[in-house]
Design an enzyme around this catalytic site. Structure first.
Site, PDB file in Angstrom:
ATOM      1  CD  GLU A   1       2.268  59.741   7.168  1.00 57.43           C
ATOM      2  OE1 GLU A   1       3.344  59.159   7.409  1.00 57.43           O
ATOM      3  OE2 GLU A   1       2.214  60.916   6.791  1.00 57.43           O
TER       4      GLU A   1
ATOM      5  CB  CYS B   1       5.263  51.785   9.139  1.00 58.66           C
ATOM      6  SG  CYS B   1       5.081  53.139  10.323  1.00 58.66           S
TER       7      CYS B   1
END
Length: 481
Positions: A211, A246
């Site tokens: 991720e 993110c």
């Protein structure tokens, strides 16, 4: 340390082999304990997040604590259905038979977490791993030491310590963990470390979920409700850990004709949200540490970049605070425009026509998230069809990750694999194909010697011929036993 880690991994594998983690009752008991931990220790969790990032308490609750609890409850509600074998059609060539897909736990998994959402990004993959019936090692980020220490203290109090472990530490401890054989490694962080993780996993043929992040774009058309759009962009950028997220917007694309109006609206909204002196606002997180503070400030110290600041730019190293900063038409060869910013800087790229923005995005690496604000259905359709990203959202920012029915993960440089909701269960499960037959339905045609008659029947079966099936079931061509 390497010896201790090896012993820990062996102990977890021994626990897994006893079958302890497989029953639904064990999985549900761990998930219920995590819900209880989140409820009982909410204040401690919030204190740790504030110590690590000066994260506002409301932000901690909305973006970490409530989402973690929601993930547990969602898994508890779906667990029994997720664990059921999925019956699928059987082929004519195997008639009579039953075919199912049986989810089974992978085994002993390693979860290496990130510092920017240190509670949620640690516990949510753990929830998926437990729901899928695995033994788990969690390695929290040492860059968020208060949250890491909290996990090391709390998890043994609430969950089964023979199957779920926490390992604290830095590079040496992570290196020791990566030397072991795991059944899956789940890593959240940046691409450079992801390459190290993937290389270590390759030595043992261990599958990975990565991720990561990337430069998440926001296209802003001129036909939008500008005040609403700007509020949503601002809270998705600076209200998400002050840009240290993110999926936070990395840059905006808009037209040259609209940029002045957009900047003016951003200025009004930012003053409303964070005041005239945002460095004193209690609603903005600080930069996580001195190294990251200097990394981000260095991006705007470049004269080619500094000259493009139209809003913000204030810094306070003592507080590790950087004000929300907006820039316009920064040269594309600067570090600000090349790498992921991961901070409170928001450059705006201008184009002549808004349709050009799709080609601009596609010229770079695939982002974890892409956003579009528009009332133009044709532009929306082109955006969804032609921009490759881990996920996307039209007319808002970041909220797609709150829907447990949507997968969350990257593509290309922004990651491998996905999780959230049932996708977390699937991430840590193996889908085992199971075909069951009885001793009836013998087809002599499948066995040598392969005569012309047998070949005709077999070809017919493969092509779905009902007549060939009848012949096969009747035992043609007849043979002596």
């Amino acid at each position: 340390m390497a010896g201790e880690v090896a012993t820990l991994a062996q102990g977890l594998r021994a626990s897994f082999r006893t079958g302890r983690t497989r029953p639904a009752e064990w999985r549900a008991a761990q998930l219920k304990s995590l819900v209880r931990m989140i409820e009982e220790k909410e204040e401690d969790i919030s204190d740790a997040l504030h110590a690590d990032l000066a994260k506002p308490r409301m932000e901690s609750y909305l973006h970490e604590i409530s989402l973690a609890k929601g993930a547990c409850i969602f898994a508890l509600k779906g667990l029994k259905n997720w664990m059921k074998p999925d019956k699928v059609p059987a082929a004519i060539t195997t008639f009579p038979s039953t075919a199912t897909i049986v989810p089974e736990p992978l085994g002993v998994v390693l979860i290496i977490s990130a510092w920017n959402y240190p509670f949620l990004l640690s516990i949510e993959p753990v929830i998926g791993a437990i729901a899928a019936g695995n033994a788990v090692v969690l390695k929290p980020s040492e860059i968020a030491p208060a949250t890491s220490s909290l996990f090391a203290k709390l998890l043994p109090e609430y969950v089964d310590g023979s199957c779920i472990k926490v390992v604290e530490g830095g590079v040496s401890e992570t290196t020791s963990l990566l030397e072991q054989k795991w059944d899956k490694i789940f890593y959240t962080g940046n691409g450079n470390i992801a390459r190290i993780v993937m290389a270590a996993a390759a030595k043992h043929l261990t599958p990975v979920a990565l991720e990561l992040g990337g430069k998440c774009p926001v296209i802003v058309d001129s036909n939008v409700d500008l005040h609403v759009a700007v509020k949503r962009i601002a809270v998705g950028k600076w209200g998400c850990n002050n840009g240290q997220a993110c999926i936070a917007p990395d840059y905006i694309i808009t037209t040259k004709a609209f940029v002045t109006e957009l900047v003016a609206s951003l200025k009004r909204v930012l003053i409303r949200f964070y005041g005239e002196d945002p460095l004193q606002s209690e609603d903005l997180s600080r930069i996580v540490n001195t190294n990251h503070f200097r990394r981000v400030t260095k991006l705007i110290e470049d004269k080619k970049v500094a000259d493009k600041i139209v809003l913000g730019g204030q810094t306070d190293e003592k507080q590790l605070k950087i004000a929300p900063t907006v820039l316009v038409d920064v040269p594309l060869d600067t570090e600000l425009m090349i790498g992921e910013i991961f901070g409170p800087l928001l450059p705006i790229v201008t184009v002549e026509k808004i349709e050009e923005s799709i080609d601009y995005i596609n010229a770079g690496t695939k982002p974890l998230a892409a956003y579009l604000f528009t009332k133009n259905k044709k532009l929306q359709e082109d955006f969804v069809a032609n921009v490759s990203a881990g996920g996307m959202l039209v007319n808002d920012v970041a909220l797609h990750l709150t829907n447990p029915h949507l997968p969350f993960g990257g593509v290309g440089d922004s990651g491998i694999g996905s999780y959230h909701g049932k996708f977390s269960f699937d991430c840590f499960s193996h889908k085992k194909a199971v075909l069951v037959r009885g001793f009836g339905g013998e087809a002599n045609a499948r066995y040598p010697p392969y005569t012309v008659e047998k070949q005709k029947i077999l070809r017919g079966l493969i092509n779905g011929s009902f007549f060939a099936l009848i012949l096969a079931l009747l035992g043609f061509p007849r043979e002596k036993r």
